[in-house]
Scaffold this motif. Structure first.
Motif: not given
Length: 324
Positions: A72-74, A76-77, A80-81
């Motif tokens: 989650k931290e590394k 995005s968008d 990530k999901d």
């Protein structure tokens, strides 16, 4: 689709699986400023869910950190999901999707429909448990407070997970078909209740007989009748239940097609279906998609998604060049 029909997923347990080595590789991929996204895709989409959970344990032991937290931290968008979604056990993933569908600005009814119309009694039971553990909240109560009317009544019935299993009574099928037919003529509150009680509680095998009888009595397909008589989310949910009973992979092929083409690539829906069905029937869904729409799912994802997000979806599809 009949009982004997064989359905197949796209993701299987990896042979020669070594969770410690995988955890090390993921640790390396997630270190530093950059992030080796190809490595994440290669590992996480090529392991089954049970193996991913073992990798997460090994990762925790090795680094003292939570793998989902690091992803989650590394990332995005939408990418990530996908990566985070792959890390949830199936009941937790369903719970996660339902929670977010109800806790956002508006309720995302299509998510509730997709999940609750298609899951088995066992899946519903596990999903309710996971929901309670993850969110200290009761799934039934949340559905009750976030929805309304006959749509709500039908969801509340489905979330009980008390559908009869394997039981058929041909004599009863004709009676049930008459009740459905009347419910499509009269449309009173009482008829709507009887309609959803039959669709939510009778076994799949019994309902095949009922739909056949309905056709005989009315000269009309049950889906067409529901579409003519009802509207809104109640109608969408009833149709989803019927389609899932008839051919679940075809239902999801239809949902993917409409998410991609009618909603300008509705990312949440595409991600949810690919992940949730990856070890159950996604290969069969791909087959139905191609038969029904002429283009392959692989081709349509390639057309609409891009970058590592596209690559991760295609890896879950386990497609290859011929599919293009």
């Amino acid at each position: 689709m009949f009982c004997g029909d064989y359905v197949q997923g796209t993701i299987f347990p990896a042979p020669n699986f070594n969770p410690i080595m995988d955890a090390q590789m993921l640790g390396g991929a997630l270190q530093g400023f950059g992030c080796d996204k190809d490595m994440l895709i290669d590992i996480l989409t090529q392991r089954c869910n049970a193996q991913r959970l073992m990798i997460a344990d090994a990762y925790q032991n090795m680094y003292g950190r939570d793998l989902i937290g690091d992803l989650k931290e590394k990332l995005s968008d939408h990418f990530k999901d996908v990566m985070v979604g792959l890390m949830y056990p199936p009941p937790s993933y369903d719970a996660h999707e339902l929670w977010h569908a109800m806790k956002g600005a508006g309720t995302e009814e299509n998510c509730l429909i997709d999940i609750l119309a298609s899951r088995t009694n066992g899946e519903i039971f596990q999903m309710r448990e996971a929901y309670c553990l993850q969110y200290s909240s009761n799934l039934q109560e949340d559905i009750y407070s976030e929805t309304s009317g006959h749509f709500r009544d039908t969801l509340m019935n489905l979330v009980q997970g008390t559908r009869e299993e394997g039981y058929t009574d041909p004599a009863m099928a004709a009676q049930d078909a008459m009740v459905l037919w009347e419910a499509c003529q009269q449309k009173t509150g009482e008829h709507k209740t009887m309609l959803q009680m039959i669709l939510c509680n009778k076994s799949y095998q019994q309902l095949w007989l009922v739909f056949q009888e309905f056709q005989n009595i009315s000269g009309q397909d049950i889906v067409d009748a529901i579409n003519e008589c009802y509207d809104g989310y109640f109608q969408e949910l009833l149709v989803a239940i019927v389609l899932c009973i008839r051919d679940k992979p075809a239902y999801f092929a239809y949902r993917l097609y409409s998410a991609i083409h009618d909603f300008g690539f509705h990312n949440k829906t595409v991600i949810r279906i690919l992940i949730a069905r990856s070890e159950i029937d996604l290969m069969t869904i791909r087959k139905r998609y191609k038969e029904r729409y002429g283009k392959s799912l692989f081709h349509d994802i390639k057309n609409f998604a891009s970058g590592h997000y596209e690559k991760s979806l295609l890896a879950i599809c386990a497609g290859d060049a011929e599919d293009y």
